[in-house]
Design a protein around this motif. Structure first.
Motif, PDB file in Angstrom:
ATOM      1  N   ASN A   1       0.893  -1.150   0.104  1.00  0.00           N
ATOM      2  CA  ASN A   1      -0.120  -0.061  -0.026  1.00  0.00           C
ATOM      3  C   ASN A   1       0.972   1.281  -0.009  1.00  0.00           C
ATOM      4  OD1 ASN A   1      -2.414   1.195  -0.100  1.00  0.00           O
ATOM      5  ND2 ASN A   1      -3.307  -0.181   1.543  1.00  0.00           N
TER       6      ASN A   1
ATOM      7  N   PHE B   1       0.560   6.537   2.820  1.00  0.00           N
ATOM      8  CA  PHE B   1      -0.406   7.068   3.719  1.00  0.00           C
ATOM      9  C   PHE B   1      -1.735   6.354   3.936  1.00  0.00           C
ATOM     10  CE2 PHE B   1      -2.015   8.073  -0.741  1.00  0.00           C
ATOM     11  CZ  PHE B   1      -3.403   8.077  -0.640  1.00  0.00           C
ATOM     12  N   LYS B   2      -1.672   5.231   3.111  1.00  0.00           N
ATOM     13  CA  LYS B   2      -2.570   4.502   3.345  1.00  0.00           C
ATOM     14  C   LYS B   2      -2.410   2.934   3.957  1.00  0.00           C
ATOM     15  CE  LYS B   2      -5.183   4.801  -1.012  1.00  0.00           C
ATOM     16  NZ  LYS B   2      -5.446   4.231  -2.355  1.00  0.00           N
ATOM     17  N   MET B   3      -0.942   2.726   4.529  1.00  0.00           N
ATOM     18  CA  MET B   3      -0.606   1.671   5.134  1.00  0.00           C
ATOM     19  C   MET B   3      -0.930   1.580   6.820  1.00  0.00           C
ATOM     20  SD  MET B   3       2.990  -0.066   4.848  1.00  0.00           S
ATOM     21  CE  MET B   3       3.177  -0.374   3.235  1.00  0.00           C
ATOM     22  N   SER B   4      -1.527   0.575   7.100  1.00  0.00           N
ATOM     23  CA  SER B   4      -1.753   0.547   8.403  1.00  0.00           C
ATOM     24  C   SER B   4      -0.435  -0.056   9.176  1.00  0.00           C
ATOM     25  CB  SER B   4      -2.899  -0.585   8.877  1.00  0.00           C
ATOM     26  OG  SER B   4      -2.608  -2.034   8.327  1.00  0.00           O
TER      27      SER B   4
ATOM     28  N   ASP C   1      -0.404  -3.856   8.771  1.00  0.00           N
ATOM     29  CA  ASP C   1       0.436  -4.127   7.696  1.00  0.00           C
ATOM     30  C   ASP C   1       1.803  -4.094   7.644  1.00  0.00           C
ATOM     31  OD1 ASP C   1      -1.946  -5.002   6.350  1.00  0.00           O
ATOM     32  OD2 ASP C   1      -2.087  -2.989   5.208  1.00  0.00           O
TER      33      ASP C   1
END
Length: 251
Positions: free
Chosen positions: A95, A98-101, A104
Motif C-alpha cells: 500500500n 499514507f494508506k498503510m496500517s 500491515d
C-alpha cells in the motif's frame, strides 16, 4: 561418503521456497519443508519424495518464537541437526505510505525480519557445533525501493544488513551467510499483485519482461540454482554477499 546434511527451507509450500527445497533435495540434502501448516507443505514433500529425495513437512509460524523452537527441535529429531537454512518465508501487504496500517507494517516485518532472526538464531548452535553451516536469506530488488512497498522494501533491505552481520559473526565457525535478491519472478505472489492492479497475468508478465535485459520473467528455479550454489561445499569462501538474480544489473 560424508554424512547427509539437513536443510530447512521456510515458506517452502509453493513458489520459490518449493523450488529451492526440491533443488536442495536433488543435491542430496534431507530437507525440512517448513510452511505455516504441515498441510501446506504436503505437495512439496510429495514431489521431493517421488523424485527419490528425503523431505519432512513442518508447520510453523516463523514470527513466533515458541513455534520456531518447536519446529527446529522436530527437524533435529526427525532428520538430523540442520546446517543449511534458507529464510524464504514472506508476505506482501502492499500500500502507499499514507494508506498503510500499522498492522500491515508489523505483519511484513514479523515474517521477514523477525522470522529470519528467530530461524537463524535457532539453527546457529547446530552449525557452530558442526563447524559448518550455510545461511541463505531471500532479499529482493525491492530493497532498492519500490512504490507501494515501504514495508516490504524496508524488510528486504534489512535482510541484507542482517546477512552481512551474520557473515561477520559466524564466519570463524565455518558458517557462511549470503542473500539472494530476486527480480520479477513468476509465482502465485506476483499473480496476486497482477490481480491487485487489475492486469491480465500474461500481459503483466510481458510488461515486466520488456524492462528486463534478458527479456523474460524469472522462474522459481532461477532462484533455486543460486541457493544451491550458496549452500554448496564449494561456496565456503563466499560470504556476506547479495546476489541480484534479476535478468540484468542492479545497483
Amino acid at each position: 561418503m560424508s554424512e547427509r546434511k539437513t536443510a530447512i527451507v521456510t515458506g517452502a509450500g509453493r513458489g520459490i521456497g518449493a523450488a529451492v527445497a526440491a533443488r536442495l533435495a536433488s543435491d542430496g540434502l534431507a530437507v525440512a519443508v517448513l510452511d505455516l501448516t504441515e498441510e501446506s507443505s504436503a505437495d512439496t514433500v510429495a514431489a521431493i519424495t517421488e523424485a527419490g529425495g528425503t523431505a519432512l513437512a513442518v508447520g510453523a509460524d516463523v514470527s513466533d518464537e515458541e513455534s520456531v523452537t518447536a519446529a527446529i527441535a522436530k527437524v533435529t529429531s526427525d532428520l538430523g541437526a540442520p546446517t543449511v537454512l534458507v529464510n524464504n518465508a514472506g508476505i506482501l501487504r502492499d500500500n502507499l505510505l499514507f494508506k498503510m496500517s500499522v498492522g500491515d507494517w508489523d505483519a511484513v516485518m514479523g515474517v521477514h525480519l523477525r522470522g529470519a532472526f528467530l530461524m537463524a538464531r535457532g539453527v546457529q548452535e547446530h552449525m557452530v557445533a558442526a563447524k559448518w553451516g550455510r545461511i541463505v536469506n531471500l532479499s529482493s530488488t525491492s530493497a532498492l525501493g519500490n512504490r507501494g512497498q515501504s514495508n516490504y522494501s524496508a524488510a528486504k533491505a534489512g535482510m541484507q544488513g542482517f546477512t552481512k552481520t551474520l557473515a561477520i559473526e559466524l564466519g570463524k565457525f565455518g558458517v557462511t551467510a549470503n542473500a539472494i535478491a530476486p527480480g520479477f519472478i513468476q509465482t502465485d505472489m506476483t499473480k496476486a499483485t497482477a490481480e491487485r492492479v487489475g492486469m491480465d497475468w500474461e500481459e503483466f508478465v510481458k510488461a515486466n519482461a520488456e524492462a528486463i535485459p534478458v527479456k523474460r520473467g524469472g522462474v522459481p528455479e532461477d532462484i533455486a540454482h543460486a541457493a544451491s550454489f550458496f549452500a554448496s561445499e564449494g561456496a565456503g569462501f563466499v560470504s556476506g554477499q547479495v546476489l541480484y538474480v534479476a535478468g540484468g544489473p542492479r545497483d
